[in-house]
Design a protein around this motif. Structure first.
Motif, PDB file in Angstrom:
ATOM      1  N   GLU A  34      53.425  86.592  84.015  1.00 16.92           N
ATOM      2  CA  GLU A  34      53.612  86.000  82.692  1.00 16.92           C
ATOM      3  C   GLU A  34      52.778  84.722  82.552  1.00 16.92           C
ATOM      4  N   GLU A  35      52.837  83.872  83.575  1.00 16.41           N
ATOM      5  CA  GLU A  35      52.066  82.628  83.552  1.00 16.41           C
ATOM      6  C   GLU A  35      50.570  82.910  83.486  1.00 16.41           C
ATOM      7  N   MET A  36      50.116  83.894  84.258  1.00 15.88           N
ATOM      8  CA  MET A  36      48.693  84.224  84.230  1.00 15.88           C
ATOM      9  C   MET A  36      48.280  84.729  82.853  1.00 15.88           C
ATOM     10  N   ALA A  37      49.068  85.583  82.271  1.00 11.25           N
ATOM     11  CA  ALA A  37      48.745  86.114  80.944  1.00 11.25           C
ATOM     12  C   ALA A  37      48.651  84.980  79.918  1.00 11.25           C
ATOM     13  N   ILE A  38      49.579  84.041  79.984  1.00 10.31           N
ATOM     14  CA  ILE A  38      49.565  82.903  79.066  1.00 10.31           C
ATOM     15  C   ILE A  38      48.315  82.058  79.288  1.00 10.31           C
ATOM     16  N   ARG A  39      48.010  81.763  80.527  1.00  6.63           N
ATOM     17  CA  ARG A  39      46.867  80.905  80.833  1.00  6.63           C
ATOM     18  C   ARG A  39      45.536  81.586  80.532  1.00  6.63           C
ATOM     19  N   ILE A  40      45.485  82.871  80.722  1.00  5.84           N
ATOM     20  CA  ILE A  40      44.251  83.597  80.397  1.00  5.84           C
ATOM     21  C   ILE A  40      44.016  83.561  78.887  1.00  5.84           C
ATOM     22  N   LYS A  41      45.064  83.810  78.125  1.00  8.39           N
ATOM     23  CA  LYS A  41      44.951  83.754  76.670  1.00  8.39           C
ATOM     24  C   LYS A  41      44.552  82.349  76.227  1.00  8.39           C
ATOM     25  N   GLN A  42      45.183  81.341  76.822  1.00 12.27           N
ATOM     26  CA  GLN A  42      44.860  79.959  76.496  1.00 12.27           C
ATOM     27  C   GLN A  42      43.408  79.647  76.868  1.00 12.27           C
ATOM     28  N   SER A  43      42.949  80.136  78.008  1.00 13.35           N
ATOM     29  CA  SER A  43      41.576  79.870  78.427  1.00 13.35           C
ATOM     30  C   SER A  43      40.567  80.522  77.478  1.00 13.35           C
ATOM     31  N   GLU A  44      40.899  81.682  76.934  1.00 16.57           N
ATOM     32  CA  GLU A  44      40.007  82.323  75.961  1.00 16.57           C
ATOM     33  C   GLU A  44      39.866  81.454  74.718  1.00 16.57           C
ATOM     34  N   LYS A  45      40.963  80.891  74.256  1.00 17.14           N
ATOM     35  CA  LYS A  45      40.923  80.001  73.088  1.00 17.14           C
ATOM     36  C   LYS A  45      40.123  78.737  73.396  1.00 17.14           C
ATOM     37  N   LEU A  46      40.329  78.169  74.573  1.00 14.54           N
ATOM     38  CA  LEU A  46      39.610  76.965  74.961  1.00 14.54           C
ATOM     39  C   LEU A  46      38.118  77.229  75.107  1.00 14.54           C
ATOM     40  N   TYR A  47      37.775  78.375  75.667  1.00 16.52           N
ATOM     41  CA  TYR A  47      36.363  78.734  75.819  1.00 16.52           C
ATOM     42  C   TYR A  47      35.704  78.849  74.442  1.00 16.52           C
ATOM     43  N   GLN A  48      36.363  79.535  73.533  1.00 19.16           N
ATOM     44  CA  GLN A  48      35.822  79.698  72.178  1.00 19.16           C
ATOM     45  C   GLN A  48      35.667  78.351  71.473  1.00 19.16           C
ATOM     46  N   ALA A  49      36.590  77.421  71.746  1.00 16.67           N
ATOM     47  CA  ALA A  49      36.546  76.101  71.112  1.00 16.67           C
ATOM     48  C   ALA A  49      35.555  75.154  71.804  1.00 16.67           C
ATOM     49  N   GLY A  50      35.066  75.550  72.970  1.00 16.69           N
ATOM     50  CA  GLY A  50      34.145  74.693  73.719  1.00 16.69           C
ATOM     51  C   GLY A  50      34.836  73.528  74.411  1.00 16.69           C
ATOM     52  N   SER A  51      36.108  73.648  74.657  1.00 16.58           N
ATOM     53  CA  SER A  51      36.900  72.588  75.308  1.00 16.58           C
ATOM     54  C   SER A  51      36.843  72.774  76.821  1.00 16.58           C
ATOM     55  N   VAL A  52      35.717  72.372  77.412  1.00 18.17           N
ATOM     56  CA  VAL A  52      35.485  72.694  78.824  1.00 18.17           C
ATOM     57  C   VAL A  52      36.405  71.953  79.787  1.00 18.17           C
ATOM     58  N   ARG A  53      36.792  70.722  79.472  1.00 18.59           N
ATOM     59  CA  ARG A  53      37.717  70.008  80.379  1.00 18.59           C
ATOM     60  C   ARG A  53      39.054  70.717  80.459  1.00 18.59           C
TER      61      ARG A  53
END
Length: 119
Positions: A34-53
């Protein structure tokens, strides 16, 4: 479309089950997925937003979770994404992040498939 061959450390899972027992290990495994699924989804949003930190922090957290439940490929590719960010290698980051999303999908599927098998 590229296909990732994921590596699952069966010994890591067996150790988890022998140390915690079936019920507790199932609980740990489900929470980790569950945690991995949440973090993967969050990382996709961050990648699209260019929020590299924030992306680095989120992906870095995947390493420990994936390692805990024996998802070697996912842990390694997550580490590769972190390296690309640290080196500010944006072209490699694009390719490596794509590999991370493929690996994560297949890794989670591999764990779900194991639930039908007695460990």
């Amino acid at each position: 479309m590229p296909n990732e061959h994921v590596r699952l450390d069966a010994e890591r899972l067996e150790l988890l089950y022998s140390q915690l027992g079936e019920d507790s290990a199932d609980d740990v495994l489900c929470r980790a997925m569950e945690e991995m699924a949440i973090r993967i989804k969050q990382s996709e949003k961050l990648y699209q937003a260019g929020s590299v930190r924030e992306l680095r922090k989120t992906v870095h957290s995947l390493i420990a979770i994936a390692d805990q439940i024996g998802l070697q490929t996912l842990a390694r590719v997550s580490g590769d994404v972190v390296i690309c960010i640290d080196r500010e290698d944006w072209i490699s980051l694009g390719a490596t992040f794509s590999r991370l999303t493929r690996s994560s999908d297949q890794s989670l599927t591999a764990i779900w498939d194991l639930q039908d098998v007695t460990i």
